[in-house]
Design a protein around this motif. Structure first.
Motif, PDB file in Angstrom:
ATOM      1  N   THR A  86      63.225  38.257 124.680  1.00 20.87           N
ATOM      2  CA  THR A  86      62.584  38.476 123.392  1.00 20.87           C
ATOM      3  C   THR A  86      63.193  37.490 122.405  1.00 20.87           C
ATOM      4  O   THR A  86      64.416  37.464 122.215  1.00 20.87           O
ATOM      5  N   TYR A  87      62.323  36.685 121.814  1.00 21.85           N
ATOM      6  CA  TYR A  87      62.712  35.710 120.802  1.00 21.85           C
ATOM      7  C   TYR A  87      62.260  36.230 119.437  1.00 21.85           C
ATOM      8  O   TYR A  87      61.139  36.724 119.305  1.00 21.85           O
ATOM      9  N   VAL A  88      63.105  36.077 118.431  1.00 27.24           N
ATOM     10  CA  VAL A  88      62.760  36.430 117.060  1.00 27.24           C
ATOM     11  C   VAL A  88      62.660  35.139 116.264  1.00 27.24           C
ATOM     12  O   VAL A  88      63.530  34.270 116.354  1.00 27.24           O
ATOM     13  N   CYS A  89      61.586  35.023 115.497  1.00 24.37           N
ATOM     14  CA  CYS A  89      61.398  33.873 114.628  1.00 24.37           C
ATOM     15  C   CYS A  89      62.270  34.055 113.389  1.00 24.37           C
ATOM     16  O   CYS A  89      62.315  35.143 112.813  1.00 24.37           O
TER      17      CYS A  89
ATOM     18  N   THR B 213      57.928  38.514 123.180  1.00 27.34           N
ATOM     19  CA  THR B 213      58.630  38.786 124.437  1.00 27.34           C
ATOM     20  C   THR B 213      57.898  38.044 125.540  1.00 27.34           C
ATOM     21  O   THR B 213      56.685  38.196 125.705  1.00 27.34           O
TER      22      THR B 213
ATOM     23  N   LEU C  51      63.824  29.888 116.612  1.00 23.90           N
ATOM     24  CA  LEU C  51      63.807  31.104 117.426  1.00 23.90           C
ATOM     25  C   LEU C  51      65.221  31.448 117.859  1.00 23.90           C
ATOM     26  O   LEU C  51      66.007  30.560 118.205  1.00 23.90           O
TER      27      LEU C  51
ATOM     28  N   LEU D 268      55.922  34.941 113.045  1.00 15.16           N
ATOM     29  CA  LEU D 268      55.735  33.887 114.037  1.00 15.16           C
ATOM     30  C   LEU D 268      54.743  32.858 113.495  1.00 15.16           C
ATOM     31  O   LEU D 268      53.744  33.230 112.876  1.00 15.16           O
TER      32      LEU D 268
ATOM     33  N   THR E 195      57.147  39.285 114.079  1.00 13.14           N
ATOM     34  CA  THR E 195      58.246  38.329 113.983  1.00 13.14           C
ATOM     35  C   THR E 195      58.865  37.982 115.329  1.00 13.14           C
ATOM     36  O   THR E 195      59.775  37.163 115.393  1.00 13.14           O
ATOM     37  N   SER E 196      58.388  38.608 116.401  1.00  8.97           N
ATOM     38  CA  SER E 196      59.003  38.366 117.713  1.00  8.97           C
ATOM     39  C   SER E 196      57.958  38.212 118.804  1.00  8.97           C
ATOM     40  O   SER E 196      56.815  38.661 118.664  1.00  8.97           O
TER      41      SER E 196
ATOM     42  N   ALA F 263      64.630  37.043 109.639  1.00  9.88           N
ATOM     43  CA  ALA F 263      63.421  37.229 110.445  1.00  9.88           C
ATOM     44  C   ALA F 263      62.203  36.854 109.620  1.00  9.88           C
ATOM     45  O   ALA F 263      62.126  37.150 108.429  1.00  9.88           O
TER      46      ALA F 263
ATOM     47  N   LYS G  94      66.989  37.713 121.101  1.00 15.40           N
ATOM     48  CA  LYS G  94      67.436  39.057 120.731  1.00 15.40           C
ATOM     49  C   LYS G  94      67.837  39.870 121.964  1.00 15.40           C
ATOM     50  O   LYS G  94      68.853  40.538 121.976  1.00 15.40           O
TER      51      LYS G  94
END
Length: 129
Positions: free
Chosen positions: A104-107, A85, A51, A116, A82-83, A113, A54
Motif C-alpha cells: 500500500t502506497y500513500v501519496c 494498494t 509515494l 492520488l 490518498t492511497s 497525505a 505504508k
C-alpha cells in the motif's frame, strides 16, 4: 502489466535461492514499470507528489532461483483517495506461482497525505479506473 525480471547472483544466498528480502525489490521494479505506463515517476514528482510505503507483505509459494526469469504482474487491488494498494503476482516462466506481494502506497505532498494524482487512476489504455 507484466514485468519480466531475471534473478541475478547478487539476489541469491549460498543455495542459489533468492533471499527473502529481495522479493520487495522485484515488486518495486514492477511497480515502477506499472507507473511508467501512466507517465512515470518523474511525472509524479513534477506534479509535486511522491509515494511512501505504508504496508507491505509477501506470501512465498516456491523459491526463486538463480537464472530464473520471473514474470511479475502488477495490478491495483484497492484505490482510495490518498492511497493505492497493489498486488504483485510473481511466476516462473513455466507459470509456476513463486510469490504474491501486496504494498500500500500513500501519496504525499509537502510531507502530508494528499489525493492520488489523476495519472495513477488510469489503466494501461489511458482510461480511468
Amino acid at each position: 502489466m507484466i514485468s519480466h525480471l531475471p534473478v541475478r547472483p547478487r539476489h541469491c544466498d549460498a543455495q542459489a535461492m533468492m533471499h527473502a528480502t529481495r522479493y520487495y525489490e522485484y515488486f518495486e521494479d514492477a511497480f515502477l514499470d506499472w507507473l511508467g505506463a501512466r507517465g512515470g515517476y518523474d511525472r509524479l514528482r513534477q506534479e509535486g507528489a511522491d509515494l511512501v510505503v505504508k504496508v507491505s507483505g509477501c506470501e512465498h509459494h516456491s523459491p526463486a532461483r538463480l537464472g530464473d526469469v520471473l514474470a511479475v504482474e502488477s495490478a491495483p487491488t484497492r484505490i482510495g483517495t490518498t492511497s493505492i494498494t497493489m498486488t504483485f503476482t510473481m511466476r516462473r516462466a513455466e507459470d509456476e506461482l513463486v510469490a504474491v506481494g501486496t504494498i500500500t502506497y500513500v501519496c504525499v505532498r509537502d510531507g502530508r497525505a494528499a489525493p492520488l494524482p489523476a495519472m495513477m487512476l488510469l489503466d494501461e489504455g489511458g482510461h480511468e479506473h
